[in-house]
Design a protein around this motif. Structure first.
Motif, PDB file in Angstrom:
ATOM      1  N   GLY A   1      25.277  84.136 -27.602  1.00  0.00           N
ATOM      2  CA  GLY A   1      25.412  85.124 -26.539  1.00  0.00           C
ATOM      3  C   GLY A   1      24.121  85.325 -25.774  1.00  0.00           C
ATOM      4  N   ASP A   2      23.014  85.439 -26.504  1.00  0.00           N
ATOM      5  CA  ASP A   2      21.713  85.636 -25.849  1.00  0.00           C
ATOM      6  C   ASP A   2      21.306  84.405 -25.038  1.00  0.00           C
ATOM      7  OD1 ASP A   2      21.565  88.141 -26.850  1.00  0.00           O
ATOM      8  OD2 ASP A   2      19.997  87.758 -28.318  1.00  0.00           O
ATOM      9  N   MET A   3      21.595  83.224 -25.555  1.00  0.00           N
ATOM     10  CA  MET A   3      21.256  82.004 -24.837  1.00  0.00           C
ATOM     11  C   MET A   3      22.127  81.820 -23.597  1.00  0.00           C
ATOM     12  SD  MET A   3      20.727  79.279 -27.924  1.00  0.00           S
ATOM     13  CE  MET A   3      20.821  77.935 -26.750  1.00  0.00           C
ATOM     14  N   MET A   4      23.398  82.235 -23.716  1.00  0.00           N
ATOM     15  CA  MET A   4      24.329  81.998 -22.624  1.00  0.00           C
ATOM     16  C   MET A   4      23.913  82.729 -21.356  1.00  0.00           C
ATOM     17  SD  MET A   4      26.918  80.297 -21.668  1.00  0.00           S
ATOM     18  CE  MET A   4      27.449  79.652 -23.249  1.00  0.00           C
TER      19      MET A   4
ATOM     20  N   VAL B   1      11.615  77.964 -24.874  1.00  0.00           N
ATOM     21  CA  VAL B   1      11.272  78.048 -26.294  1.00  0.00           C
ATOM     22  C   VAL B   1      11.731  79.385 -26.872  1.00  0.00           C
ATOM     23  CG1 VAL B   1       9.369  78.193 -27.942  1.00  0.00           C
ATOM     24  CG2 VAL B   1       9.358  76.419 -26.192  1.00  0.00           C
ATOM     25  N   GLN B   2      11.523  80.464 -26.106  1.00  0.00           N
ATOM     26  CA  GLN B   2      11.949  81.781 -26.576  1.00  0.00           C
ATOM     27  C   GLN B   2      13.454  81.806 -26.814  1.00  0.00           C
ATOM     28  OE1 GLN B   2       8.886  83.125 -27.484  1.00  0.00           O
ATOM     29  NE2 GLN B   2       9.679  85.072 -26.754  1.00  0.00           N
ATOM     30  N   ASN B   3      14.217  81.239 -25.903  1.00  0.00           N
ATOM     31  CA  ASN B   3      15.671  81.219 -26.053  1.00  0.00           C
ATOM     32  C   ASN B   3      16.111  80.257 -27.146  1.00  0.00           C
ATOM     33  OD1 ASN B   3      17.350  82.829 -23.868  1.00  0.00           O
ATOM     34  ND2 ASN B   3      15.518  82.110 -22.840  1.00  0.00           N
ATOM     35  N   ALA B   4      15.471  79.090 -27.198  1.00  0.00           N
ATOM     36  CA  ALA B   4      15.835  78.108 -28.222  1.00  0.00           C
ATOM     37  C   ALA B   4      15.519  78.624 -29.626  1.00  0.00           C
ATOM     38  CB  ALA B   4      15.101  76.794 -27.966  1.00  0.00           C
ATOM     39  N   SER B   5      14.521  79.507 -29.738  1.00  0.00           N
ATOM     40  CA  SER B   5      14.154  80.047 -31.047  1.00  0.00           C
ATOM     41  C   SER B   5      15.292  80.852 -31.669  1.00  0.00           C
ATOM     42  CB  SER B   5      12.900  80.926 -30.931  1.00  0.00           C
ATOM     43  OG  SER B   5      13.182  82.127 -30.239  1.00  0.00           O
ATOM     44  N   TYR B   6      16.195  81.381 -30.829  1.00  0.00           N
ATOM     45  CA  TYR B   6      17.331  82.130 -31.364  1.00  0.00           C
ATOM     46  C   TYR B   6      18.179  81.269 -32.284  1.00  0.00           C
ATOM     47  CZ  TYR B   6      16.274  85.248 -27.400  1.00  0.00           C
ATOM     48  OH  TYR B   6      15.658  86.071 -26.498  1.00  0.00           O
ATOM     49  N   LEU B   7      18.276  79.964 -31.958  1.00  0.00           N
ATOM     50  CA  LEU B   7      19.092  79.062 -32.769  1.00  0.00           C
ATOM     51  C   LEU B   7      18.606  78.984 -34.208  1.00  0.00           C
ATOM     52  CD1 LEU B   7      19.454  76.101 -30.245  1.00  0.00           C
ATOM     53  CD2 LEU B   7      21.285  77.643 -30.982  1.00  0.00           C
ATOM     54  N   ILE B   8      17.327  79.240 -34.408  1.00  0.00           N
ATOM     55  CA  ILE B   8      16.727  79.134 -35.741  1.00  0.00           C
ATOM     56  C   ILE B   8      16.513  80.510 -36.361  1.00  0.00           C
ATOM     57  CG2 ILE B   8      14.735  78.321 -37.050  1.00  0.00           C
ATOM     58  CD1 ILE B   8      14.342  76.195 -34.827  1.00  0.00           C
ATOM     59  N   LEU B   9      15.780  81.378 -35.680  1.00  0.00           N
ATOM     60  CA  LEU B   9      15.353  82.642 -36.271  1.00  0.00           C
ATOM     61  C   LEU B   9      16.510  83.601 -36.516  1.00  0.00           C
ATOM     62  CD1 LEU B   9      11.956  83.304 -34.458  1.00  0.00           C
ATOM     63  CD2 LEU B   9      12.423  82.107 -36.598  1.00  0.00           C
TER      64      LEU B   9
END
Length: 579
Positions: free
Chosen positions: A31-34, A277-285
């Motif tokens: 949701g946050d990435m979208m 990077v900030q958005n992609a970090s959601y996939l991990i963190l």
């Protein structure tokens, strides 16, 4: 019986929480990435800039909803573990009232002073389209602050009231709604930033709609009516939650500094890579964060029972499972950094080259970051606010900000190493502090807690009763008190074996605490079918009518105990008796 079979209970309860929490976290990440993906593709730089400028608003809201939600739900679980059901319910209503009151004040103030707020965020009327787009987006989000706060606070409490599946379902469906409406309103209807804002609030409304039936759930603790809020301890709850939610304030400062440095080093390409990077970090963190959410209700419950072994076992499970799912996400990110760059529109050779490098360097410290996320939640759940605050402050400011400036001296590529440098140094320094602090800590004396697990057979009862009797005498119980404690444990085990297990077999966990006020707290947890011993017919034998002989002991316990409480939690029955 000496074998620590309590791992059976803590393990089952953890995995029951883990899967729903993980599903919710994945939904939140998507949701946050979208928002960034859809708005960026639809409106380009102006749309992304408007959403980026609004981030401080979300961070202030995060401090409120996570601070009160986390702190309040930790107190809620601890009180339930101690049998204080009414206090837990009234405390929830108090936190809910405080959260909504502050949210409404923020919403009204934000609308009244919208133009000055936008100036603080970084845009003025002279910016033309950027200002208008930002004003549209921020006005809608600010107006919906009460909805956002209500949704998250309810979610935290439901996870602590044996409703983790409903909490996960509501959270996931809210995110699905957000994603779907983003596509429909932004890409389909061309509503731009307004469409993205409405999609966000609509997602919260859907989540709340899923949560509300739980407040009529039979056997649940949470109720909104009758409304009798208790405000005592609300600030203490916020202080507990703030020990980690302060990270959002640190993040706001970090983003402002990093954007300015990258504009100097790499221009708009560097800033774009940073946002990616900030958005992609959601996939991990967010996977680690989901693990932390699975742990929190259990650790808070065991903390209320002073069951240090189960606390440590839950932490072990959290670290192992969080590291495992995190490692999968890290490996996929390392293998396909070009796909991530393409997803966010960084397709030019120069931007893709920088983006791929930045993602790979970030991954070098991601596992360490995940461990810190889990530890922050662990210390909060044990009401060790100082430890959680120190860990959060090291990661979010004390090490992060100096590392940002230091790494920037090594140029465009050196800047990205701030991520692994910060995470590794944080765990190292925190470990040193924790080792020194443990020597002076005043934790509850583990010798004052007796924990044993038996199978649902009479053969193991006699050795257990001998242990309980010796334990009571060792901690100064009177002869009468020792008798009633031993009798309560024996009678509850016998009635659970007879009425709960019936043809099946399983485990019964007994935790006996010698409180410092000379009171003894008995906690009995079993793996039988849903069964409340205190629901047995306990009328006196001379009152006429049917009489259950198995209820005689329960009747004595109810009359002699200072307090008694039953709760069906995480698939197990829990009985609490204070003598």
């Amino acid at each position: 019986m000496e074998r620590r079979s309590s791992d059976y209970f803590s393990g089952k309860m953890f995995w029951r929480q883990f899967v729903p929490a993980l599903v919710s976290s994945i939904g939140l990440a998507l949701g946050d990435m979208m928002d960034a993906v859809v708005v960026g593709q639809s409106m380009g730089v102006i749309g992304l800039a408007a959403i980026s400028l609004s981030l401080p608003v979300f961070m202030v809201v995060n401090v409120l909803m996570h601070g009160l939600g986390i702190g309040g739900s930790i107190r809620f679980s601890t009180q339930l573990a101690q049998g204080e059901k009414e206090k837990a319910r009234e405390g929830f209503q108090g936190i809910l009232a405080v959260a909504l009151a502050v949210a409404v004040l923020l919403s009204v103030a934000g609308n009244l002073f919208l133009t000055p707020l936008l100036a603080v965020l970084g845009t003025t009327p002279e910016d033309g389209l950027l200002f208008e787009t930002s004003r549209t987006y921020v006005r809608i989000i600010v107006s919906g602050i009460p909805l956002i706060v209500l949704s998250y606070v309810l979610n935290y409490y439901l996870r602590n009231d044996d409703c983790e599946k409903l909490a996960s379902l509501g959270f996931t469906m809210g995110n699905v709604t957000d994603i779907a409406l983003n596509i429909i309103l932004v890409l389909g209807c061309g509503m731009g930033a307004a469409g993205a804002a409405f999609a966000t609030l609509a997602g919260q409304v859907v989540s709340i709609g899923f949560y509300l039936p739980a407040f009529r759930k039979k056997g649940g603790t949470l109720r909104i009516f009758p409304f009798s809020p208790a405000f005592e301890g609300s600030f203490s709850c916020f202080r507990t939650g703030f020990s980690s939610s302060v990270q959002f304030l640190f993040s706001m400062l970090f983003i402002l500094i990093a954007n300015n440095i990258l504009m100097y080093l790499s221009g708009s390409v560097g800033v774009a890579a940073f946002d990616m990077v900030q958005n992609a970090s959601y996939l991990i963190l967010y996977l680690y964060d989901g693990t932390a959410k699975a742990m929190q209700p259990l650790v808070s419950t065991y903390y209320g029972e002073h069951d240090r072994h189960s606390i440590r076992h839950t932490l072990k499970l959290g670290l192992l499972s969080g590291t495992a799912v995190g490692a999968v996400a890290i490996c996929l990110t390392l293998l396909f950094p070009d796909a991530i760059c393409t997803l966010f529109g960084m397709t030019e050779p120069e931007s893709m080259r920088l983006g791929m490098y930045a993602i790979r360097v970030f991954c070098a410290g991601a596992a360490f970051a995940g461990i810190s996320v889990i530890l922050e939640s662990y210390f909060q759940s044990c009401e060790e606010e100082r430890a959680a605050w120190i860990l959060t402050t090291l990661r979010g400011a004390a090490i992060l900000l100096p590392a940002t400036f230091l790494c920037s001296f090594f140029g465009e590529k050196g800047f990205w190493w701030l991520y692994p440098v910060t995470e590794i140094l944080t765990l190292l320094l925190f470990g040193l502090w924790r080792t020194a602090a443990r020597k002076t800590s005043k934790a509850f004396d583990e010798d004052r807690v007796l924990t044993a697990v038996i199978r649902s057979t009479n053969e193991e009862l006699s050795p257990l009763m001998a242990q309980i009797e010796e334990f009571c005498e060792r901690w100064g119980a009177s002869t009468r008190q020792t008798y009633f404690v031993t009798m309560s444990a024996e009678e509850l085990c016998l009635v659970i074996m007879a009425k709960g297990f019936q043809e099946n077999s399983g485990y019964i966990q007994i935790t006996l605490i010698a409180e410092e006020n000379r009171q003894f707290s008995l906690h009995v947890r079993d793996s039988a079918i849903s069964f409340n011993p205190f629901s047995l017919r306990t009328a006196r034998a001379d009152s006429g009518g049917d009489f259950d002989m198995d209820a005689i002991g329960v009747l004595v316990i109810r009359e002699k105990a200072t307090e008694f409480f039953y709760r069906h939690y995480q698939g197990f029955n829990t009985v609490i008796v204070k003598i």
